[in-house]
Scaffold this active site. Structure first.
Site, PDB file in Angstrom:
ATOM      1  N   GLY A  60       0.821  -1.212   0.000  1.00 46.97           N
ATOM      2  CA  GLY A  60       0.000   0.000   0.000  1.00 46.97           C
ATOM      3  C   GLY A  60       0.853   1.259   0.000  1.00 46.97           C
ATOM      4  O   GLY A  60       0.503   2.257  -0.623  1.00 46.97           O
TER       5      GLY A  60
ATOM      6  N   ARG B 192      -7.945  -4.129  -1.902  1.00 39.03           N
ATOM      7  CA  ARG B 192      -7.715  -2.977  -1.016  1.00 39.03           C
ATOM      8  C   ARG B 192      -8.153  -1.707  -1.736  1.00 39.03           C
ATOM      9  O   ARG B 192      -7.650  -1.388  -2.799  1.00 39.03           O
ATOM     10  CB  ARG B 192      -6.241  -2.916  -0.594  1.00 39.03           C
ATOM     11  CG  ARG B 192      -5.836  -4.152   0.204  1.00 39.03           C
ATOM     12  CD  ARG B 192      -4.375  -4.133   0.607  1.00 39.03           C
ATOM     13  NE  ARG B 192      -4.092  -3.103   1.603  1.00 39.03           N
ATOM     14  CZ  ARG B 192      -2.875  -2.835   2.057  1.00 39.03           C
ATOM     15  NH1 ARG B 192      -1.833  -3.504   1.592  1.00 39.03           N
ATOM     16  NH2 ARG B 192      -2.688  -1.887   2.957  1.00 39.03           N
TER      17      ARG B 192
ATOM     18  N   GLN C 153      -3.333   7.034   3.818  1.00 35.53           N
ATOM     19  CA  GLN C 153      -2.408   6.977   2.674  1.00 35.53           C
ATOM     20  C   GLN C 153      -2.944   7.729   1.460  1.00 35.53           C
ATOM     21  O   GLN C 153      -2.171   8.194   0.625  1.00 35.53           O
ATOM     22  CB  GLN C 153      -2.107   5.526   2.293  1.00 35.53           C
ATOM     23  CG  GLN C 153      -1.129   4.862   3.247  1.00 35.53           C
ATOM     24  CD  GLN C 153      -0.826   3.424   2.858  1.00 35.53           C
ATOM     25  OE1 GLN C 153      -1.074   3.003   1.737  1.00 35.53           O
ATOM     26  NE2 GLN C 153      -0.288   2.672   3.792  1.00 35.53           N
TER      27      GLN C 153
ATOM     28  N   ASP D 199      -1.651   0.130  13.538  1.00 36.97           N
ATOM     29  CA  ASP D 199      -0.787  -1.034  13.317  1.00 36.97           C
ATOM     30  C   ASP D 199      -0.268  -1.605  14.627  1.00 36.97           C
ATOM     31  O   ASP D 199      -0.326  -2.807  14.866  1.00 36.97           O
ATOM     32  CB  ASP D 199       0.385  -0.669  12.396  1.00 36.97           C
ATOM     33  CG  ASP D 199      -0.064  -0.498  10.945  1.00 36.97           C
ATOM     34  OD1 ASP D 199      -1.219  -0.861  10.641  1.00 36.97           O
ATOM     35  OD2 ASP D 199       0.722   0.000  10.128  1.00 36.97           O
TER      36      ASP D 199
ATOM     37  N   LYS E 136       7.549  -8.754   4.723  1.00 37.19           N
ATOM     38  CA  LYS E 136       6.964  -7.480   4.286  1.00 37.19           C
ATOM     39  C   LYS E 136       7.601  -6.302   5.017  1.00 37.19           C
ATOM     40  O   LYS E 136       7.783  -5.240   4.433  1.00 37.19           O
ATOM     41  CB  LYS E 136       5.446  -7.508   4.514  1.00 37.19           C
ATOM     42  CG  LYS E 136       4.704  -6.326   3.896  1.00 37.19           C
ATOM     43  CD  LYS E 136       3.203  -6.579   3.924  1.00 37.19           C
ATOM     44  CE  LYS E 136       2.399  -5.351   3.658  1.00 37.19           C
ATOM     45  NZ  LYS E 136       2.466  -4.771   2.341  1.00 37.19           N
TER      46      LYS E 136
END
EC number: 2.5.1.19
Length: 427
Positions: free
Chosen positions: A96, A124, A171, A313, A411
């Protein structure tokens, strides 16, 4: 499927030098590519998401030199918008932090570029960003499902008044902010709805300022960005440690310390996720702050009931730390967990139940009551790095835990399990 069984851990103690922040790494790479001059980035994160950004920049003709360990990158700035002379398809995995900012930046000038990714990336949402870019003149087509990647970008963004929905992902706003200075006209961005994850916007504004561009921020409701500007390289830029990655080690210290110290972030960090340490303190752990470290020492942990919108997160780590706290923990205002690497609310509830917890999963909250004794379980990770790292904490009990597909941590943190083992004493 590959799996990793973690044996019960009696104690954790030691220091972890954090890998670079994913959020900062990918923003810094893109700004360095758009800037005038050469930028040397140090402590860059080496992970899947960052590799996708680097591959995309390379395909767009950006020149850079990467050190052998991939943590130092010298980027030769393009001195303006990134262009492709030919049609181009960029594969961005499930990143993302590459998809959203590139979707905006590649709308400057005229291009014919397709952005695509893994099947999960195609689930997404990107519609709110596309709507805002179109208001600024961008020509964008959906190639499969409306409001989701893959998208074809044909350029055309010139600035002006744009409105963006802030309720799903910060974002989208980050992408618009970083692109706007290079548009020919001034851009005024108005936020619809509540803006989620505000601290991530602070990271964006901090980096833009580092690269010489100031934004007028009107209470996070309107942002005014002058057009026809250029980013200027700061020369050297040190990427902070990843505060979300720090959360697992700090939580481990709270549960089974000793003392665990993480370096690379500290009291002046630009990342909002450092506020995770405040939550551990509220639960009863002992937290110490330095300029370049945070340490956490075991305390008797009690449940909390908190709004976690500002640290989405790192809040996942509290959901598994709750297994070691007295009482029922409630994490609220976390709807955006549902649109991350996987539907994290569903995934977290499902896997917590496997280890014996009583879990209530709401549309935008989760409530966790620990069992008297944790049960042995195989934990599904949903190709989500944070699920794998969160559930490693189950081993801080007298129960082993098996993590399926442990390599998904690549990731953001490829050697996570090695680092955890380094500070652990087995029961």
């Amino acid at each position: 499927m590959e799996s990793l069984t973690l044996q019960p851990i009696a104690r954790v103690d030691g220091t972890i030098n954090l890998p670079g922040s994913k959020s900062v790494s990918n923003r810094a790479l893109l700004l360095a590519a758009l800037a005038n001059g050469t930028t040397v980035l140090t402590n860059l994160l080496d992970s899947d998401d960052v590799r996708h950004m680097l591959n995309a920049l390379k395909a767009l003709g950006v020149q850079f030199m990467l050190s052998d360990d991939r943590t130092r990158c010298e980027v030769v700035g393009n001195g303006g918008a990134l262009k492709s002379a030919t049609e181009l398809e960029l594969f961005l995995g499930n990143a993302g932090t590459a998809m959203r900012p590139l979707a905006a930046a590649l709308c400057l000038g005229s291009n014919d570029i397709v952005l695509t990714g893994e099947p999960r990336m195609k689930e997404r949402p990107i519609g709110h960003l596309v709507d805002a870019l179109r208001q600024g003149g961008a020509q964008i087509d959906y190639l499969e499902q409306k409001n989701y990647p893959p998208v074809r970008l044909r350029g055309g963004f010139t600035g002006g008044n744009v409105e963006v929905d802030g309720s799903v992902s910060s974002q989208f706003l980050t992408a618009l902010l970083m692109t706007a200075p290079l548009a020919p006209q001034d851009t005024v961005i108005s936020i619809k709805g509540d803006l989620v994850s505000k601290p991530y916007i602070d990271i964006t504004l901090h980096l833009m300022k580092t690269f010489g561009v100031e934004v007028e921020n009107q209470a996070y409701q309107r942002f005014v960005v002058r057009g026809a500007q250029q980013y200027q390289s700061p020369g050297n830029y040190l990427v902070e440690g990843d505060a979300s990655s720090a959360s697992y080690f700090l939580a481990a210290g709270a549960i089974k310390g000793g003392t665990v110290k993480v370096t690379g972030i500290g009291r002046n960090s630009v990342q909002g996720d450092i506020r995770f340490a405040d939550v551990l303190e509220k639960m009863g752990a002992v937290v110490t702050w330095g300029d370049d470290f945070i340490s956490c020492t075991q305390g008797e942990l009690n449940a909390v009931d908190m709004d976690m919108n500002h640290i989405p997160d790192a809040a996942m780590t509290i959901a598994t730390a709750a297994l070691f706290a007295k009482g029922t923990t409630t994490l609220r205002n976390i709807y955006n967990w549902r649109v991350k690497e996987t539907d994290r609310l569903f995934a977290m509830a499902t896997e917590l139940r496997k280890v014996g917890a009583q879990v209530e999963e709401g549309e935008d909250y989760i409530r966790v009551t620990p069992p008297a004794k944790l049960q042995v379980a195989e934990i599904g990770t949903y190709n989500d790095h944070r699920m794998a790292m969160c559930f490693s904490l189950v081993a801080l009990s007298d129960t082993p835990v098996t993590i399926l597909d442990p390599k998904c941590t690549a990731k953001t943190f490829p050697d996570y399990f090695e680092q955890l083992a380094r500070i652990s004493t087995l029961a």
